[in-house]
Design a protein around this motif. Structure first.
Motif, PDB file in Angstrom:
ATOM      1  N   UNK A 283       3.259  11.655   2.752  1.00 41.39           N
ATOM      2  CA  UNK A 283       2.530  11.895   3.999  1.00 41.39           C
ATOM      3  C   UNK A 283       2.938  10.945   5.123  1.00 41.39           C
ATOM      4  N   UNK A 284       2.902  11.465   6.353  1.00 43.78           N
ATOM      5  CA  UNK A 284       3.239  10.651   7.520  1.00 43.78           C
ATOM      6  C   UNK A 284       2.175  10.697   8.606  1.00 43.78           C
ATOM      7  N   UNK A 285       1.118  11.504   8.394  1.00 45.09           N
ATOM      8  CA  UNK A 285       0.077  11.634   9.411  1.00 45.09           C
ATOM      9  C   UNK A 285      -1.285  11.737   8.754  1.00 45.09           C
ATOM     10  N   UNK A 286      -2.313  11.557   9.574  1.00 51.01           N
ATOM     11  CA  UNK A 286      -3.694  11.751   9.138  1.00 51.01           C
ATOM     12  C   UNK A 286      -4.304  12.869   9.968  1.00 51.01           C
ATOM     13  N   UNK A 287      -4.814  13.892   9.283  1.00 48.56           N
ATOM     14  CA  UNK A 287      -5.444  15.007   9.971  1.00 48.56           C
ATOM     15  C   UNK A 287      -6.869  15.208   9.486  1.00 48.56           C
TER      16      UNK A 287
END
Length: 401
Positions: free
Chosen positions: A160-164
Motif C-alpha cells: 500500500x502507498x495511500x490511506x483511503x
C-alpha cells in the motif's frame, strides 16, 4: 471439523453466495461457512456494472435487483450526468449503464436464493484447517483469506502507498458534490446522502480504526474546508494494496473474488470481478472435470490482472504532485476521443472479454446478453446465420459452420 456435502465454500459474501447458488443449480450439495454471525453493515460497494447485471439477470435475479435498485436510487443526493462510469474520477466513460445496488442488498438477494435451493449456510465459524471432508474447498473469504493462507497460495504484488476512507456521515459545513482533487489528496461527496470518500497519499494507514475524529481530520486536510463531522453511521479504511494469486487452484482448493486478487476500489471493479469469477467457476466445478476446472484460472487470471493494472494506473493519475496532475489533465483530453473512451469503458466494464475457446470465429468466447439461463444450463442460439453453443455462464463456446 467435518461437513456433509460435495463442496465447502468459505465466505458468505456476494461471491461465495453466488457460487453456492451456481453449484446448487447443478445439483451439487454445498455448505457455506462464514466467520461473522450476522451480515456486515459496513459501507462497501454501492453499484454493479451493466455486464454483471446482464449476467445476474440471465439467472433470474433481474426483478429482485431492479426493485432494490429503485429503492436505493431514491436516496441519491447527486448523480454524474452524461457518463456511465469514471476512470480516476474522470466521469467520461460510456457503454452499459451502472446499476445502483449496495453489497448488503445484493447479499440478501443471493442468500435468499441459495437457501431456496437448499444450500446450508453456517455462520460464526472460524476456519483453522481445510479438512472438511468434501471434494472441493473454495475460498471466497476476502483479501485476508484464511483458505489462501492455509493452502499456501503465492500472493505476490505491491504494498500500500495511500490511506483511503469511505463513510456515511452527518456533516456541518459546505462540501461540494462529486470528486474533487486538491494539493493534498482527493475527496468525494455523494452520490449517497452523507457518503464521503477520502484519499491521502502519505503511505498506508497507521491503524485500521476509523472514528469521527480520524475522518474529520482527514477531511479537513484534504478539502481545506471548515467542515465538521457530527456523526458517523458507517465507515471503513482502504488502501491500494495490489496482489494476485499466481494460480486460482491448488489440488482440490480454489480461490475466487478478493481471496484471489486485491486492488484499490477505483472504478468499483472488485465486486463485479468476483461475481464473474463465481459464474465462471460454478458450472465447471460441478462437472468434476479437472481439465475443465483448470480453465477457470486460464480464463479469469488475465481478466483480474488487467483490473490490477488499471487500478494502479488510476492511483497514479490521482496523485497530487505536479507531474501526476499534468498526466491527469492529458488523460482527460484523451478520454474526449471516442476511440479512447470506448476502449477504457469496455475495459472497466468487462464488455470486451473474450475467452479463448479454440475456435476462430470472432464471436466465440464472447458473452450473449438477454438469454434465459435461469436453470444453470447452457443453450443453443442462432448467430450470424450459424448455430452457436452457449455455455452456462452465457459465453459462446462454439459456432457451427
Amino acid at each position: 471439523m467435518k461437513t456433509s456435502g460435495d463442496v465447502t465454500i468459505v465466505g458468505a459474501g456476494p461471491v461465495g453466495l453466488l457460487l453456492a447458488t451456481e453449484l446448487a443449480l447443478q445439483g451439487v450439495r454445498t455448505t457455506v461457512l462464514e466467520r461473522l454471525t450476522t451480515q456486515a453493515d459496513t459501507i462497501k460497494a454501492q453499484m454493479i456494472n451493466g455486464r454483471t447485471y446482464q449476467m445476474l439477470a440471465m439467472r433470474g435475479f433481474g426483478p429482485a435487483i431492479d426493485a432494490a435498485s429503485e429503492a436505493e436510487a431514491a436516496g441519491l443526493s447527486w448523480r454524474p450526468t452524461g457518463a456511465t462510469g469514471h476512470f480516476a474520477g474522470l466521469f467520461k466513460l460510456d457503454g452499459l449503464p451502472l446499476v445502483m445496488l449496495s453489497q448488503q442488498n445484493l447479499e440478501r438477494i443471493l442468500e435468499a436464493r441459495a437457501l431456496e435451493l437448499g444450500v446450508e449456510i453456517r455462520r460464526g465459524v472460524d476456519v483453522t484447517d481445510l479438512d472438511f471432508g468434501t471434494e472441493y474447498v473454495v475460498g471466497c473469504d476476502g483479501g485476508r483469506s484464511s483458505v489462501r493462507k492455509l493452502a499456501g497460495f503465492d500472493f505476490p504484488g505491491t504494498g500500500p502507498s495511500l490511506t483511503g476512507y469511505q463513510a456515511v456521515v452527518d456533516l456541518e459545513g459546505d462540501l461540494p458534490f462529486g470528486w474533487q482533487r486538491t494539493p493534498t489528496g482527493v475527496h468525494a461527496f455523494g452520490p449517497l446522502k452523507g457518503r464521503i470518500m477520502l484519499m491521502e497519499f502519505d503511505g498506508p494507514p497507521a491503524t485500521r480504526e476509523v472514528n469521527r475524529e480520524i475522518l474529520e481530520a482527514s477531511l479537513r486536510r484534504v478539502s481545506g474546508r471548515d467542515v465538521r463531522i457530527t456523526a458517523v453511521h458507517t465507515a471503513t479504511v482502504w488502501t491500494d494494496n495490489t496482489r494476485q494469486a499466481t494460480t486460482y487452484r491448488k489440488g482440490n482448493v480454489l480461490l475466487a473474488g478478493d481471496a484471489a486478487h486485491v486492488h484499490s476500489p477505483f472504478g468499483g471493479q472488485g465486486l463485479n470481478l468476483g461475481l464473474q469469477d463465481a459464474l465462471n467457476l460454478g458450472w465447471k466445478l460441478a462437472t468434476g472435470d479437472s481439465c475443465l476446472i483448470d480453465t477457470y484460472t486460464t480464463e479469469r487470471h488475465p481478466v483480474a490482472e488487467r483490473v490490477l493494472r488499471n487500478t494502479m494506473a488510476q492511483v497514479a493519475l490521482t496523485r497530487p504532485d505536479p507531474q501526476s496532475r499534468e498526466l491527469y489533465s492529458l488523460f482527460s483530453d484523451l478520454l474526449d476521443l471516442q476511440e479512447v473512451k470506448s476502449r477504457i469503458s469496455a475495459m472497466i466494464q468487462g464488455t470486451d472479454i473474450r475467452y479463448d475457446t479454440g475456435c476462430d470465429h470472432p464471436l466465440t468466447g464472447t458473452f450473449v446478453p438477454g438469454l434465459d439461463l435461469s436453470d444453470g444450463k447452457g443453450t443453443s442460439v442462432v448467430l450470424d446465420g450459424h448455430e452457436a453453443t452457449v455455455r452456462p455462464d452465457g459465453y459462446i463456446s462454439r459456432i457451427g459452420k
